[in-house]
Motif scaffolding. Structure first.
Motif, PDB file in Angstrom:
ATOM      1  N   ILE A 176     -85.452 -48.722 -53.234  1.00 25.12           N
ATOM      2  CA  ILE A 176     -86.489 -49.043 -54.216  1.00 25.12           C
ATOM      3  C   ILE A 176     -86.289 -48.251 -55.515  1.00 25.12           C
ATOM      4  O   ILE A 176     -87.236 -48.075 -56.299  1.00 25.12           O
ATOM      5  CB  ILE A 176     -87.907 -48.806 -53.658  1.00 25.12           C
ATOM      6  CG1 ILE A 176     -88.059 -47.382 -53.106  1.00 25.12           C
ATOM      7  CG2 ILE A 176     -88.245 -49.828 -52.592  1.00 25.12           C
ATOM      8  CD1 ILE A 176     -89.486 -47.061 -52.685  1.00 25.12           C
ATOM      9  N   ASN A 177     -85.074 -47.747 -55.731  1.00 28.25           N
ATOM     10  CA  ASN A 177     -84.704 -47.189 -57.036  1.00 28.25           C
ATOM     11  C   ASN A 177     -85.589 -46.018 -57.456  1.00 28.25           C
ATOM     12  O   ASN A 177     -86.114 -45.963 -58.567  1.00 28.25           O
ATOM     13  CB  ASN A 177     -84.765 -48.303 -58.105  1.00 28.25           C
ATOM     14  CG  ASN A 177     -84.231 -47.857 -59.451  1.00 28.25           C
ATOM     15  OD1 ASN A 177     -83.243 -47.138 -59.519  1.00 28.25           O
ATOM     16  ND2 ASN A 177     -84.878 -48.275 -60.528  1.00 28.25           N
ATOM     17  N   LEU A 178     -85.773 -45.044 -56.542  1.00 25.85           N
ATOM     18  CA  LEU A 178     -86.701 -43.954 -56.852  1.00 25.85           C
ATOM     19  C   LEU A 178     -86.284 -42.665 -56.160  1.00 25.85           C
ATOM     20  O   LEU A 178     -85.742 -42.687 -55.046  1.00 25.85           O
ATOM     21  CB  LEU A 178     -88.113 -44.320 -56.395  1.00 25.85           C
ATOM     22  CG  LEU A 178     -89.232 -43.451 -56.969  1.00 25.85           C
ATOM     23  CD1 LEU A 178     -89.625 -43.949 -58.362  1.00 25.85           C
ATOM     24  CD2 LEU A 178     -90.459 -43.460 -56.060  1.00 25.85           C
ATOM     25  N   ILE A 179     -86.542 -41.551 -56.825  1.00 21.14           N
ATOM     26  CA  ILE A 179     -86.383 -40.236 -56.201  1.00 21.14           C
ATOM     27  C   ILE A 179     -87.677 -39.446 -56.391  1.00 21.14           C
ATOM     28  O   ILE A 179     -88.300 -39.503 -57.447  1.00 21.14           O
ATOM     29  CB  ILE A 179     -85.181 -39.457 -56.794  1.00 21.14           C
ATOM     30  CG1 ILE A 179     -84.972 -38.138 -56.034  1.00 21.14           C
ATOM     31  CG2 ILE A 179     -85.335 -39.232 -58.294  1.00 21.14           C
ATOM     32  CD1 ILE A 179     -83.669 -37.450 -56.336  1.00 21.14           C
ATOM     33  N   ILE A 180     -88.096 -38.777 -55.321  1.00 23.02           N
ATOM     34  CA  ILE A 180     -89.275 -37.912 -55.371  1.00 23.02           C
ATOM     35  C   ILE A 180     -88.810 -36.476 -55.164  1.00 23.02           C
ATOM     36  O   ILE A 180     -88.099 -36.179 -54.201  1.00 23.02           O
ATOM     37  CB  ILE A 180     -90.297 -38.265 -54.277  1.00 23.02           C
ATOM     38  CG1 ILE A 180     -90.782 -39.708 -54.423  1.00 23.02           C
ATOM     39  CG2 ILE A 180     -91.493 -37.310 -54.334  1.00 23.02           C
ATOM     40  CD1 ILE A 180     -91.718 -40.140 -53.308  1.00 23.02           C
ATOM     41  N   GLU A 181     -89.208 -35.600 -56.063  1.00 17.97           N
ATOM     42  CA  GLU A 181     -88.946 -34.172 -55.905  1.00 17.97           C
ATOM     43  C   GLU A 181     -90.269 -33.476 -55.598  1.00 17.97           C
ATOM     44  O   GLU A 181     -91.262 -33.686 -56.298  1.00 17.97           O
ATOM     45  CB  GLU A 181     -88.333 -33.602 -57.182  1.00 17.97           C
ATOM     46  CG  GLU A 181     -86.965 -34.189 -57.515  1.00 17.97           C
ATOM     47  CD  GLU A 181     -86.424 -33.660 -58.831  1.00 17.97           C
ATOM     48  OE1 GLU A 181     -87.218 -33.549 -59.787  1.00 17.97           O
ATOM     49  OE2 GLU A 181     -85.230 -33.373 -58.901  1.00 17.97           O
ATOM     50  N   MET A 182     -90.270 -32.672 -54.557  1.00 20.95           N
ATOM     51  CA  MET A 182     -91.481 -31.971 -54.145  1.00 20.95           C
ATOM     52  C   MET A 182     -91.300 -30.475 -54.352  1.00 20.95           C
ATOM     53  O   MET A 182     -90.341 -29.884 -53.863  1.00 20.95           O
ATOM     54  CB  MET A 182     -91.791 -32.246 -52.667  1.00 20.95           C
ATOM     55  CG  MET A 182     -93.125 -31.694 -52.203  1.00 20.95           C
ATOM     56  SD  MET A 182     -93.382 -31.918 -50.396  1.00 20.95           S
ATOM     57  CE  MET A 182     -93.252 -33.711 -50.251  1.00 20.95           C
ATOM     58  N   MET A 183     -92.226 -29.883 -55.089  1.00 25.62           N
ATOM     59  CA  MET A 183     -92.247 -28.445 -55.349  1.00 25.62           C
ATOM     60  C   MET A 183     -93.646 -27.943 -55.036  1.00 25.62           C
ATOM     61  O   MET A 183     -94.579 -28.747 -54.930  1.00 25.62           O
ATOM     62  CB  MET A 183     -91.901 -28.178 -56.820  1.00 25.62           C
ATOM     63  CG  MET A 183     -90.529 -28.685 -57.231  1.00 25.62           C
ATOM     64  SD  MET A 183     -90.414 -29.026 -59.012  1.00 25.62           S
ATOM     65  CE  MET A 183     -91.257 -30.629 -59.098  1.00 25.62           C
ATOM     66  N   PRO A 184     -93.830 -26.648 -54.860  1.00 25.14           N
ATOM     67  CA  PRO A 184     -95.183 -26.158 -54.557  1.00 25.14           C
ATOM     68  C   PRO A 184     -96.214 -26.579 -55.592  1.00 25.14           C
ATOM     69  O   PRO A 184     -97.363 -26.868 -55.255  1.00 25.14           O
ATOM     70  CB  PRO A 184     -95.007 -24.637 -54.530  1.00 25.14           C
ATOM     71  CG  PRO A 184     -93.575 -24.432 -54.149  1.00 25.14           C
ATOM     72  CD  PRO A 184     -92.831 -25.559 -54.808  1.00 25.14           C
ATOM     73  N   GLN A 185     -95.816 -26.637 -56.860  1.00 27.81           N
ATOM     74  CA  GLN A 185     -96.775 -26.906 -57.921  1.00 27.81           C
ATOM     75  C   GLN A 185     -96.906 -28.375 -58.301  1.00 27.81           C
ATOM     76  O   GLN A 185     -97.839 -28.752 -59.026  1.00 27.81           O
ATOM     77  CB  GLN A 185     -96.416 -26.101 -59.184  1.00 27.81           C
ATOM     78  CG  GLN A 185     -95.121 -26.527 -59.880  1.00 27.81           C
ATOM     79  CD  GLN A 185     -93.869 -25.903 -59.297  1.00 27.81           C
ATOM     80  OE1 GLN A 185     -93.860 -25.422 -58.160  1.00 27.81           O
ATOM     81  NE2 GLN A 185     -92.809 -25.888 -60.077  1.00 27.81           N
ATOM     82  N   ALA A 186     -96.007 -29.239 -57.816  1.00 31.22           N
ATOM     83  CA  ALA A 186     -96.074 -30.635 -58.259  1.00 31.22           C
ATOM     84  C   ALA A 186     -95.143 -31.528 -57.451  1.00 31.22           C
ATOM     85  O   ALA A 186     -94.175 -31.070 -56.835  1.00 31.22           O
ATOM     86  CB  ALA A 186     -95.710 -30.742 -59.743  1.00 31.22           C
ATOM     87  N   LEU A 187     -95.465 -32.840 -57.493  1.00 30.60           N
ATOM     88  CA  LEU A 187     -94.543 -33.889 -57.081  1.00 30.60           C
ATOM     89  C   LEU A 187     -94.047 -34.572 -58.342  1.00 30.60           C
ATOM     90  O   LEU A 187     -94.830 -34.833 -59.266  1.00 30.60           O
ATOM     91  CB  LEU A 187     -95.265 -34.931 -56.216  1.00 30.60           C
ATOM     92  CG  LEU A 187     -95.751 -34.533 -54.830  1.00 30.60           C
ATOM     93  CD1 LEU A 187     -96.641 -35.645 -54.278  1.00 30.60           C
ATOM     94  CD2 LEU A 187     -94.582 -34.297 -53.905  1.00 30.60           C
ATOM     95  N   ASN A 188     -92.746 -34.858 -58.388  1.00 29.90           N
ATOM     96  CA  ASN A 188     -92.199 -35.542 -59.554  1.00 29.90           C
ATOM     97  C   ASN A 188     -91.481 -36.813 -59.108  1.00 29.90           C
ATOM     98  O   ASN A 188     -90.646 -36.776 -58.198  1.00 29.90           O
ATOM     99  CB  ASN A 188     -91.236 -34.643 -60.322  1.00 29.90           C
ATOM    100  CG  ASN A 188     -91.031 -35.106 -61.750  1.00 29.90           C
ATOM    101  OD1 ASN A 188     -91.910 -34.953 -62.590  1.00 29.90           O
ATOM    102  ND2 ASN A 188     -89.887 -35.700 -62.049  1.00 29.90           N
ATOM    103  N   PHE A 189     -91.825 -37.933 -59.732  1.00 27.54           N
ATOM    104  CA  PHE A 189     -91.262 -39.237 -59.404  1.00 27.54           C
ATOM    105  C   PHE A 189     -90.403 -39.705 -60.577  1.00 27.54           C
ATOM    106  O   PHE A 189     -90.836 -39.630 -61.734  1.00 27.54           O
ATOM    107  CB  PHE A 189     -92.356 -40.271 -59.171  1.00 27.54           C
ATOM    108  CG  PHE A 189     -93.262 -39.983 -58.002  1.00 27.54           C
ATOM    109  CD1 PHE A 189     -93.194 -40.757 -56.851  1.00 27.54           C
ATOM    110  CD2 PHE A 189     -94.190 -38.957 -58.052  1.00 27.54           C
ATOM    111  CE1 PHE A 189     -94.028 -40.511 -55.776  1.00 27.54           C
ATOM    112  CE2 PHE A 189     -95.033 -38.695 -56.978  1.00 27.54           C
ATOM    113  CZ  PHE A 189     -94.941 -39.483 -55.843  1.00 27.54           C
ATOM    114  N   GLN A 190     -89.204 -40.207 -60.265  1.00 30.74           N
ATOM    115  CA  GLN A 190     -88.330 -40.708 -61.325  1.00 30.74           C
ATOM    116  C   GLN A 190     -87.463 -41.835 -60.799  1.00 30.74           C
ATOM    117  O   GLN A 190     -86.996 -41.789 -59.653  1.00 30.74           O
ATOM    118  CB  GLN A 190     -87.442 -39.593 -61.884  1.00 30.74           C
ATOM    119  CG  GLN A 190     -86.598 -40.006 -63.072  1.00 30.74           C
ATOM    120  CD  GLN A 190     -85.885 -38.830 -63.712  1.00 30.74           C
ATOM    121  OE1 GLN A 190     -85.826 -37.737 -63.143  1.00 30.74           O
ATOM    122  NE2 GLN A 190     -85.349 -39.032 -64.893  1.00 30.74           N
TER     123      GLN A 190
END
Length: 228
Positions: A175-189
Motif C-alpha cells: 500500500i505504498n507506505l512506511i510508518i516510523e514509530m518513536m516514543p514521541q510520535a508516529l510518522n507516516f510517509q
C-alpha cells in the motif's frame, strides 16, 4: 486519547538563493538563535509567497470572500485560517547543512469531514505536504509495541528495529507506505509520492492492519480527526 495530527512537508534550498539575501550578507557558520532568525528574516518573502499561493487556490476552489479568511505573518512564519483549513508556512536554518534553509508547510486543522473525500482539497496541498506526524499525549513504549507487532506474522515480516528497540518502522510495500514509530510520535510517509488523497487512504488502511496487533487503548485514535 488526545493525539495531535499534523500533515506536513518540507523543502530545502540554498540560503544565498533567497530573494532577500544580498551580497552584503554572510552565510551562517553555526546554528543558533541569531543565525536562525537571520534566515527567517531573509526568507520571509518565500514564506509569504507560498502561503499566498496556497490561499489563492483555496479562494478559487471554495469561492472565499475576504472576510472568510485571515493571513497572519510573523518573523519566518505565516499562519492562515479559512473555513476549510488552518495551515502555516515557515522557514528556518537547516541545523545540519548551514548553507541551506528548510521551508515547512503544516496543516494544523481540517474543519469539515467532507474534505477527506474531496480530491480538489487534497490536490491543493499535494505540492507541499507528503507526511503525517501523530503525537501522543504520553510517550509511546516502543519496545512493548514491537513485542505485540511481532506476534502477527504478516506484520513481523515488514518490521525493522535496532537492537535496543528504541524505535521501529513498518514498510507496507503493498500500500505504498512506511510508518516510523518513536516514543514521541508516529510518522507516516509514502514510499512513492502519489498525492495526498492516495496517501490518506493508505495511511488509514495501514493503521487498520497495525491494530491487528492489539496495541492497547493508547492506540485507539483517529488518524484524521475533523479537528486536525
Amino acid at each position: 486519547m488526545n493525539y495531535t495530527s499534523i500533515l506536513y512537508g518540507t523543502q530545502s534550498g540554498l540560503i544565498k538563493k533567497l530573494k532577500q539575501f544580498t551580497s552584503a550578507h554572510y552565510l551562517p557558520d553555526q546554528f543558533n538563535d541569531t543565525t536562525d532568525s537571520f534566515v527567517k528574516k531573509v526568507g520571509q518573502a518565500e514564506v509569504d509567497s507560498v502561503a499566498s499561493e496556497i490561499l489563492d487556490k483555496l479562494r478559487d476552489s471554495y469561492a472565499l470572500k475576504r472576510i472568510d479568511y485571515s493571513l497572519n505573518p510573523d518573523l519566518g512564519i505565516t499562519r492562515v485560517e479559512t473555513p476549510q483549513v488552518n495551515f502555516s508556512v515557515s522557514i528556518g536554518l537547516d541545523p545540519l547543512l548551514l548553507k541551506q534553509y528548510i521551508l515547512s508547510v503544516e496543516i494544523t486543522r481540517i474543519k469539515d469531514p467532507l474534505l477527506f473525500e474531496d480530491g480538489y482539497f487534497w490536490g491543493i496541498f499535494d505540492l507541499y505536504c507528503n507526511q503525517l506526524k501523530v503525537e501522543p499525549p504520553q510517550p509511546i513504549s516502543v519496545s512493548e509495541k514491537i513485542d505485540a507487532i511481532e506476534a502477527i506474522d504478516e506484520l513481523r515480516s515488514i518490521l525493522e528495529y535496532p537492537s535496543d528497540a528504541s524505535t521501529c518502522s513498518l514498510k507496507f510495500e503493498s500500500i505504498n507506505l512506511i510508518i516510523e514509530m518513536m516514543p514521541q510520535a508516529l510518522n507516516f510517509q509514502s514510499l512513492i509520492p502519489k498525492g495526498l488523497e492516495d496517501f490518506s487512504r493508505n495511511a488509514q488502511e495501514a493503521m487498520q492492519l497495525l491494530l491487528k496487533a492489539e496495541l492497547g487503548e493508547d492506540f485507539n485514535f483517529n488518524l484524521f480527526p475533523v479537528d486536525l
